[in-house]
Design a protein around this motif. Sequence first.
Motif, PDB file in Angstrom:
ATOM      1  N   ARG A 168     -38.581  54.882 148.960  1.00 52.13           N
ATOM      2  CA  ARG A 168     -37.559  54.735 148.073  1.00 52.13           C
ATOM      3  C   ARG A 168     -36.737  55.848 147.721  1.00 52.13           C
ATOM      4  N   GLN A 169     -37.149  57.268 147.689  1.00 49.76           N
ATOM      5  CA  GLN A 169     -36.599  58.283 147.682  1.00 49.76           C
ATOM      6  C   GLN A 169     -35.542  58.490 148.854  1.00 49.76           C
ATOM      7  N   LEU A 170     -36.197  58.367 150.007  1.00 54.66           N
ATOM      8  CA  LEU A 170     -35.437  58.407 151.177  1.00 54.66           C
ATOM      9  C   LEU A 170     -34.389  57.821 151.251  1.00 54.66           C
ATOM     10  N   LEU A 171     -34.443  56.448 150.790  1.00 57.18           N
ATOM     11  CA  LEU A 171     -33.192  55.393 151.027  1.00 57.18           C
ATOM     12  C   LEU A 171     -32.352  55.465 149.831  1.00 57.18           C
ATOM     13  N   GLY A 172     -32.541  56.402 148.573  1.00 56.03           N
ATOM     14  CA  GLY A 172     -31.851  56.388 147.656  1.00 56.03           C
ATOM     15  C   GLY A 172     -31.854  55.298 146.656  1.00 56.03           C
ATOM     16  N   MET A 173     -32.940  54.620 146.686  1.00 61.01           N
ATOM     17  CA  MET A 173     -33.070  53.371 145.851  1.00 61.01           C
ATOM     18  C   MET A 173     -33.781  53.627 144.526  1.00 61.01           C
ATOM     19  N   LYS A 174     -33.687  52.923 143.416  1.00 61.44           N
ATOM     20  CA  LYS A 174     -34.161  53.055 142.003  1.00 61.44           C
ATOM     21  C   LYS A 174     -35.650  53.273 142.047  1.00 61.44           C
ATOM     22  N   GLU A 175     -36.149  53.822 140.768  1.00 61.22           N
ATOM     23  CA  GLU A 175     -37.654  54.094 140.862  1.00 61.22           C
ATOM     24  C   GLU A 175     -38.048  54.829 142.090  1.00 61.22           C
ATOM     25  N   ALA A 176     -37.361  55.841 142.491  1.00 58.26           N
ATOM     26  CA  ALA A 176     -37.908  56.540 143.683  1.00 58.26           C
ATOM     27  C   ALA A 176     -38.773  57.778 142.833  1.00 58.26           C
ATOM     28  N   ALA A 186     -21.278  55.963 162.321  1.00 57.47           N
ATOM     29  CA  ALA A 186     -21.663  57.308 161.686  1.00 57.47           C
ATOM     30  C   ALA A 186     -20.595  57.832 160.620  1.00 57.47           C
ATOM     31  N   LEU A 187     -19.548  57.618 161.253  1.00 57.93           N
ATOM     32  CA  LEU A 187     -18.330  57.952 160.076  1.00 57.93           C
ATOM     33  C   LEU A 187     -18.412  57.108 158.936  1.00 57.93           C
ATOM     34  N   SER A 188     -18.182  55.743 158.832  1.00 52.69           N
ATOM     35  CA  SER A 188     -18.377  54.853 157.872  1.00 52.69           C
ATOM     36  C   SER A 188     -19.552  54.843 156.955  1.00 52.69           C
ATOM     37  N   MET A 208     -18.912  59.251 155.366  1.00 50.70           N
ATOM     38  CA  MET A 208     -18.141  58.653 154.424  1.00 50.70           C
ATOM     39  C   MET A 208     -18.916  57.837 153.146  1.00 50.70           C
ATOM     40  N   ALA A 209     -19.594  56.934 153.463  1.00 53.11           N
ATOM     41  CA  ALA A 209     -20.494  56.402 152.543  1.00 53.11           C
ATOM     42  C   ALA A 209     -21.357  57.746 151.640  1.00 53.11           C
ATOM     43  N   GLN A 257     -31.430  61.531 149.751  1.00 54.68           N
ATOM     44  CA  GLN A 257     -31.285  60.493 148.551  1.00 54.68           C
ATOM     45  C   GLN A 257     -30.033  60.408 147.940  1.00 54.68           C
ATOM     46  N   LEU A 258     -29.432  61.609 147.809  1.00 56.99           N
ATOM     47  CA  LEU A 258     -27.955  61.614 147.265  1.00 56.99           C
ATOM     48  C   LEU A 258     -27.029  60.828 147.917  1.00 56.99           C
ATOM     49  N   MET A 259     -27.219  60.699 149.051  1.00 53.72           N
ATOM     50  CA  MET A 259     -26.232  59.870 150.213  1.00 53.72           C
ATOM     51  C   MET A 259     -26.693  58.519 150.116  1.00 53.72           C
ATOM     52  N   LYS A 260     -27.894  58.060 149.814  1.00 54.52           N
ATOM     53  CA  LYS A 260     -28.215  56.720 149.358  1.00 54.52           C
ATOM     54  C   LYS A 260     -28.026  55.927 150.893  1.00 54.52           C
ATOM     55  N   PRO A 261     -28.934  56.099 151.783  1.00 54.48           N
ATOM     56  CA  PRO A 261     -29.016  55.551 153.044  1.00 54.48           C
ATOM     57  C   PRO A 261     -28.910  54.017 153.057  1.00 54.48           C
ATOM     58  N   ILE A 262     -29.507  53.645 151.924  1.00 53.09           N
ATOM     59  CA  ILE A 262     -29.679  52.135 151.508  1.00 53.09           C
ATOM     60  C   ILE A 262     -28.271  51.279 151.352  1.00 53.09           C
ATOM     61  N   THR A 263     -27.385  52.166 151.245  1.00 49.63           N
ATOM     62  CA  THR A 263     -25.865  51.864 150.845  1.00 49.63           C
ATOM     63  C   THR A 263     -25.078  51.590 152.320  1.00 49.63           C
ATOM     64  N   TRP A 264     -25.614  52.331 153.309  1.00 48.41           N
ATOM     65  CA  TRP A 264     -24.934  52.572 154.406  1.00 48.41           C
ATOM     66  C   TRP A 264     -24.670  51.328 155.304  1.00 48.41           C
ATOM     67  N   ILE A 265     -25.764  50.684 155.200  1.00 50.13           N
ATOM     68  CA  ILE A 265     -26.030  49.235 156.253  1.00 50.13           C
ATOM     69  C   ILE A 265     -24.912  48.399 155.916  1.00 50.13           C
ATOM     70  N   PRO A 266     -24.188  47.882 154.941  1.00 44.99           N
ATOM     71  CA  PRO A 266     -23.023  46.794 154.905  1.00 44.99           C
ATOM     72  C   PRO A 266     -21.782  47.893 155.420  1.00 44.99           C
ATOM     73  N   LEU A 267     -21.724  49.027 155.490  1.00 44.07           N
ATOM     74  CA  LEU A 267     -20.487  49.710 156.253  1.00 44.07           C
ATOM     75  C   LEU A 267     -20.700  49.860 157.547  1.00 44.07           C
ATOM     76  N   ILE A 268     -21.677  50.065 158.014  1.00 42.37           N
ATOM     77  CA  ILE A 268     -22.180  50.011 159.441  1.00 42.37           C
ATOM     78  C   ILE A 268     -21.820  48.443 159.960  1.00 42.37           C
TER      79      ILE A 268
END
Length: 319
Positions: free
Chosen positions: A8-16, A67-69, A73-74, A28-39
């Motif tokens: 959860r910490q690596l993905l930037g999710m809550k309750e990490a 990688a850019l999106s 950027m995300a 964690q700051l970059m929240k990798p879980i949020t990259w998926i829809p942009l990719i």
Amino acid sequence: MGQTTDARQLLGMKEASRGRNVWVIRLQLMKPITWIPLIWGVLCGAAASGNFQWRWDNLVAVLLCMALSGPLMAGFTQTINDFYDRDIDAINEPYRPIPSGAISLIQVRVQVIVLLVGGLALAWGLDRWAEHATPTLFFLALGGSLVSICYSAPPIKLKQNGWLGNYALGASYIALPWWAGQALFGHLGWPIIGLTLVYSLAGLGIAVVNDFKSIAGDRQLGLQSLPVLLGPQTASWVSAALMDGFQLLIAVVLMALGQHLAGAVLVLLIIPQMVFQDIWLLRDPLRFDVQYQASAQPFLVLGMLVSAVALGHSTLALA
């Protein structure tokens, strides 16, 4: 449990968890879980261009655009959002890196600058590869970064308004990466720009779901998110109506363009989303927001790809 919280910490999710490795914290700051829809959005744009080919140079280009999106950027957007939301996060998500004291504000500022400069430089390089007379990808990256700043930073802080802020978020997650992928391999015309902005209204519905976890802090600090403005139950109905209604509108457009099979498939993909809305979102959005997103959003993003492929074979690909 430890492995789960570390993930959860690596993905930037809550309750990490609250690990202290600085590189894990930066991620964690970059929240990798949020990259998926942009990719995924970049993939949709490449498909909608009608020009992507399974050659090594095209594959490298699309991966660099992802990688850019995503990471750049995300990652920039999420980091700058955490920087300006540190007071809200201290209430809603005190385990986040900044309110927990795991990383200093100076380190966060350096990360913001590195991600922004890296993203703009990569966008410029992709423009050179695509031989753009106008650096379209650079301007998209620059425009997206300005939207991110306006979304998070005072005095504008679009997220203070539930409608404007969530639409800015929805457009950033659907339209911007789609435009980047399409511009990289083909022509980005006004009809596609308009259609993806309409599609982004479904993204507004997705963004509303993300606001349920922050109601307490938003109320305390005066942010007018839709769950605060309308109440959780009404906001959940608005979210569902936006997601379903605008996807159905896109299905109608596809059929009008002669892409009848794609339009029918998109309608079929909306049905399970409506089922999960009934099971999770509309019954208790505060408790089941994560379950709903995990269940329903794969069907939404798959519908985006179906729409993109159909548009790539329609007259709009040349318009």
